[in-house]
Design an enzyme around this catalytic site. Structure first.
Site, PDB file in Angstrom:
ATOM      1  N   LYS A 171       0.854  -1.196   0.000  1.00  0.00           N
ATOM      2  CA  LYS A 171       0.000   0.000   0.000  1.00  0.00           C
ATOM      3  C   LYS A 171       0.887   1.241   0.000  1.00  0.00           C
ATOM      4  CE  LYS A 171      -1.807   2.650   3.193  1.00  0.00           C
ATOM      5  NZ  LYS A 171      -1.810   3.905   2.423  1.00  0.00           N
ATOM      6  N   GLU A 246      10.217   1.561  10.224  1.00  0.00           N
ATOM      7  CA  GLU A 246      11.160   2.621   9.817  1.00  0.00           C
ATOM      8  C   GLU A 246      10.430   3.935  10.025  1.00  0.00           C
ATOM      9  OE1 GLU A 246      14.230   2.121   8.924  1.00  0.00           O
ATOM     10  OE2 GLU A 246      14.223  -0.028   8.569  1.00  0.00           O
ATOM     11  N   CYS A 280      13.688  11.377   5.914  1.00  0.00           N
ATOM     12  CA  CYS A 280      13.610  10.943   7.313  1.00  0.00           C
ATOM     13  C   CYS A 280      14.959  11.021   8.022  1.00  0.00           C
ATOM     14  CB  CYS A 280      13.056   9.536   7.384  1.00  0.00           C
ATOM     15  SG  CYS A 280      13.933   8.413   6.308  1.00  0.00           S
ATOM     16  N   GLU A 380      10.029  16.407  14.759  1.00  0.00           N
ATOM     17  CA  GLU A 380      10.365  16.286  13.343  1.00  0.00           C
ATOM     18  C   GLU A 380       9.519  17.276  12.543  1.00  0.00           C
ATOM     19  OE1 GLU A 380       9.053  12.742  11.239  1.00  0.00           O
ATOM     20  OE2 GLU A 380      11.065  12.537  10.419  1.00  0.00           O
TER      21      GLU A 380
HETATM   22  P1  NAD Z   1       2.258   8.482   7.906  1.00  0.00           P
HETATM   23  O1  NAD Z   1       2.605   7.621   9.055  1.00  0.00           O
HETATM   24  O2  NAD Z   1       1.142   9.427   8.053  1.00  0.00           O
HETATM   25  O3  NAD Z   1       1.917   7.584   6.637  1.00  0.00           O
HETATM   26  C1  NAD Z   1       2.790   6.574   6.160  1.00  0.00           C
HETATM   27  C2  NAD Z   1       1.981   5.441   5.594  1.00  0.00           C
HETATM   28  O4  NAD Z   1       1.241   4.859   6.654  1.00  0.00           O
HETATM   29  C3  NAD Z   1       0.946   5.878   4.561  1.00  0.00           C
HETATM   30  O5  NAD Z   1       0.871   4.874   3.563  1.00  0.00           O
HETATM   31  C4  NAD Z   1      -0.342   5.924   5.359  1.00  0.00           C
HETATM   32  O6  NAD Z   1      -1.489   5.706   4.576  1.00  0.00           O
HETATM   33  C5  NAD Z   1      -0.124   4.769   6.316  1.00  0.00           C
HETATM   34  N1  NAD Z   1      -0.876   4.828   7.568  1.00  0.00           N
HETATM   35  C6  NAD Z   1      -1.353   5.896   8.222  1.00  0.00           C
HETATM   36  N2  NAD Z   1      -1.982   5.517   9.350  1.00  0.00           N
HETATM   37  C7  NAD Z   1      -1.868   4.167   9.424  1.00  0.00           C
HETATM   38  C8  NAD Z   1      -2.288   3.180  10.355  1.00  0.00           C
HETATM   39  N3  NAD Z   1      -2.970   3.493  11.455  1.00  0.00           N
HETATM   40  N4  NAD Z   1      -1.992   1.883  10.115  1.00  0.00           N
HETATM   41  C9  NAD Z   1      -1.290   1.541   9.014  1.00  0.00           C
HETATM   42  N5  NAD Z   1      -0.891   2.419   8.089  1.00  0.00           N
HETATM   43  C10 NAD Z   1      -1.159   3.721   8.298  1.00  0.00           C
HETATM   44  O7  NAD Z   1       3.615   9.203   7.541  1.00  0.00           O
HETATM   45  P2  NAD Z   1       3.872  10.174   6.331  1.00  0.00           P
HETATM   46  O8  NAD Z   1       3.501  11.533   6.776  1.00  0.00           O
HETATM   47  O9  NAD Z   1       3.283   9.640   5.072  1.00  0.00           O
HETATM   48  O10 NAD Z   1       5.445  10.026   6.131  1.00  0.00           O
HETATM   49  C11 NAD Z   1       6.344  10.824   6.774  1.00  0.00           C
HETATM   50  C12 NAD Z   1       6.971  10.092   7.929  1.00  0.00           C
HETATM   51  O11 NAD Z   1       7.641   8.934   7.461  1.00  0.00           O
HETATM   52  C13 NAD Z   1       8.015  10.918   8.618  1.00  0.00           C
HETATM   53  O12 NAD Z   1       7.889  10.787  10.006  1.00  0.00           O
HETATM   54  C14 NAD Z   1       9.321  10.288   8.159  1.00  0.00           C
HETATM   55  O13 NAD Z   1      10.398  10.477   9.038  1.00  0.00           O
HETATM   56  C15 NAD Z   1       8.938   8.865   8.038  1.00  0.00           C
HETATM   57  N6  NAD Z   1       9.857   8.143   7.154  1.00  0.00           N
HETATM   58  C16 NAD Z   1      10.735   7.259   7.705  1.00  0.00           C
HETATM   59  C17 NAD Z   1      11.641   6.580   6.899  1.00  0.00           C
HETATM   60  C18 NAD Z   1      12.608   5.596   7.493  1.00  0.00           C
HETATM   61  O14 NAD Z   1      13.153   4.807   6.740  1.00  0.00           O
HETATM   62  N7  NAD Z   1      12.827   5.598   8.784  1.00  0.00           N
HETATM   63  C19 NAD Z   1      11.649   6.803   5.526  1.00  0.00           C
HETATM   64  C20 NAD Z   1      10.753   7.714   4.995  1.00  0.00           C
HETATM   65  C21 NAD Z   1       9.847   8.381   5.828  1.00  0.00           C
END
Ligand code: NAD
Length: 473
Positions: A171, A246, A280, A380
């Site tokens: 997804k 992650e 990130c 962040e």
């Molecule tokens: P987010 O957590 O809002 O969304 C990420 C994904 O999770 C999306 O596909 C979203 O639809 C899904 N999601 C949301 N709620 C969920 C739930 N309850 N259960 C399962 N899936 C759910 O994050 P974002 O705003 O899209 O991304 C930014 C974040 O991602 C930042 O905090 C960034 O640091 C982190 N990030 C981490 C890495 C890493 O490798 N550590 C890499 C890239 C981004």
């Protein structure tokens, strides 16, 4: 405008059962670039069933043959290179001049790398006296990805999963489905057996929990916010599946007194402004010795001013808009918070650059006089915002660096490598970049503390998708 009405399930495009439509907004034009039908629990169940059915076939396919499929996918990605670049320009506003290097090149290389790695390691049997240790793929894997590196994140999970013999349901983030859609087309074209790769588009809060809880899913690999990562782990707990998280970061970057300040500060500024700060592992807290403060801010300002912010379709632009209106509002709010907290703006004011009249743009922003208790030093922001913090001695610098609930990445720029290494060893983070080094797909990537657990990239990523079996003779 592109209409995405189908999920890719069991080797075919299948009409999504949901009614809700999600609009993908081009953040540079604020116009709708695509409409996507959001999947339901029924779609997820169909996809998981397909992955479950395909698992015995795929996991018993010789590893060399699996690697051939990965190579064929890489070849086809190369053929669709421009489409993949455009997917990042349109859905997240990444400048066309850097989208290939930032988002596509490594993904293509990684497909080939994990095929080779699997050939070299999957069938190896380790013998310990009368014990044989073999490797087996873990099973059906659910992959959930964020919007900031859509293709890179997908491939970082998909390549090791497929190479090891796992089947998957993926997804993408709601905002960035385009690269994943192209990948499904590519996978279809190369004829990967039905059910090995399944793709559903859907709301995280709706279908994310279904994927995490699903009893037929053996492992979930999640990249995104710490908030959602915690939800995923809780939802996965009742079925005792493996969870790879992650998550977010607020990484510290220590510049020492005797470092080459020009080179060190340039590296730090360019690191944070890349991908419009939506990375990130960006080194968003720059820790500098008080004695070199004046030199640091002179270079920081000059390098931040070199950024060309604007329309991502222009070849000369180095920094595009933030990926969404939501992110734009969040970053602007943090810029206000920083000022209220008493930090000083060296450059950037939270406003759009003069060259644009629409789009979710924020100028490169550098705060000075940031202290460790401030929210902008702890939370962040995920935008082109750097916090410069001063320290008295190296012990204090290490203390400030480790004073974070996150521990994804870190950086040190010292006089030389030998001087940087002992400092790097003391930083609480999954990675440390020294003397201006860059991301490598051969290095394990992941966090400590609330930045997550598990590792992507490097050989370690393959281990995430493998169970060890002990055969005792
Ligand atoms: P987010 O957590 O809002 O969304 C990420 C994904 O999770 C999306 O596909 C979203 O639809 C899904 N999601 C949301 N709620 C969920 C739930 N309850 N259960 C399962 N899936 C759910 O994050 P974002 O705003 O899209 O991304 C930014 C974040 O991602 C930042 O905090 C960034 O640091 C982190 N990030 C981490 C890495 C890493 O490798 N550590 C890499 C890239 C981004």
């Amino acid at each position: 405008m592109k209409q995405i009405t189908h999920a890719y399930i069991n080797g075919d495009w299948t009409l999504t059962k949901g009614q809700e439509r999600f609009s993908v907004i081009n953040p540079a034009t604020e116009e709708c670039a695509a409409e996507v039908t959001m999947a339901t629990a029924e779609d997820v169940n169909l996809a998981v069933d397909a992955a479950k059915k395909a698992f015995p076939i795929w996991s018993n396919t010789p590893v060399a043959e699996r690697a051939k499929y990965l190579n064929a996918i890489a070849d086809e990605m190369q053929a669709r290179y421009d489409d993949l670049v455009q997917a990042h320009v349109i859905s997240m506003g990444c400048p066309v001049s850097i989208a290939g290097a930032f988002h596509v090149d490594c993904a293509i290389d990684a497909m080939r790398y994990y095929g080779e790695l699997a050939i070299a390691s999957m069938d190896k049997v380790e013998e310990r006296d009368n014990i044989l240790l073999t490797k087996q793929p873990i099973g059906v894997c659910a992959l959930i990805n964020p919007w900031n590196y859509p293709l890179h994140q997908l491939v970082g999970k998909l390549a090791p999963a497929l190479a090891s013999g796992c089947t998957v349901i993926e997804k993408p983030a709601e905002q960035t489905p385009l690269a994943d859609y192209i990948m499904a087309e590519i996978i279809h074209k190369v004829g990967l057996p039905a059910g090995v790769f399944n793709l559903v588009f859907g709301q995280g809060y709706e279908i994310g929990p279904i994927m995490a809880e699903h009893p037929k899913v053996n492992m979930i690999s999640f990249t995104g916010s710490t908030r959602a990562g915690i939800e995923v782990a809780k939802n996965a707990a009742s079925t005792v599946k493996r969870v790879c998280q992650e998550l977010g970061g607020k990484s510290a970057y220590i510049i020492t007194e005797d470092a080459d300040i020009d080179a060190a500060v340039r590296y730090g500024i360019e690191d944070v402004m890349g991908n419009t700060g939506q990375t990130c592992n960006a080194l968003t807290r720059m820790l500098v010795p008080k004695s070199r403060y004046e030199d640091v801010i002179k270079v920081a300002k000059a390098v931040a001013q070199e950024q060309v912010v604007g329309d991502p379709t222009r070849e000369d632009v180095t920094m595009g808009p933030l990926a969404s209106e939501q992110q734009y509002k969040k970053v602007k709010e943090y810029i206000e918070i920083g000022q209220q907290e008493g930090a000083e703006l060296l450059i950037g004011d939270g406003e759009k650059p003069e060259s644009v009249d629409k789009g979710f743009y924020v100028k490169p922003t550098v705060f000075t006089k940031v202290t460790r208790d401030m929210r902008i030093a702890q939370e962040e922001i995920f935008g082109p915002v750097l916090c410069i913090m001063e320290y008295d001695d190296i012990e204090q610098a290490i203390d400030i660096a480790n004073d974070s609930e996150y521990g994804l990445s870190s950086g040190v720029y010292a006089k030389d490598k030998a001087a940087a290494l002992p400092i790097a060893a003391r930083l609480e983070a999954g990675q440390c970049y020294i003397q201006g080094s860059y991301f490598s797909m051969y290095a394990p990537f992941g966090g400590v503390k609330q930045s997550g657990n598990g590792r992507e990239w490097g050989e370690e990523a393959l281990h995430e998708y493998i169970e060890t079996k002990a055969i005792i003779c």
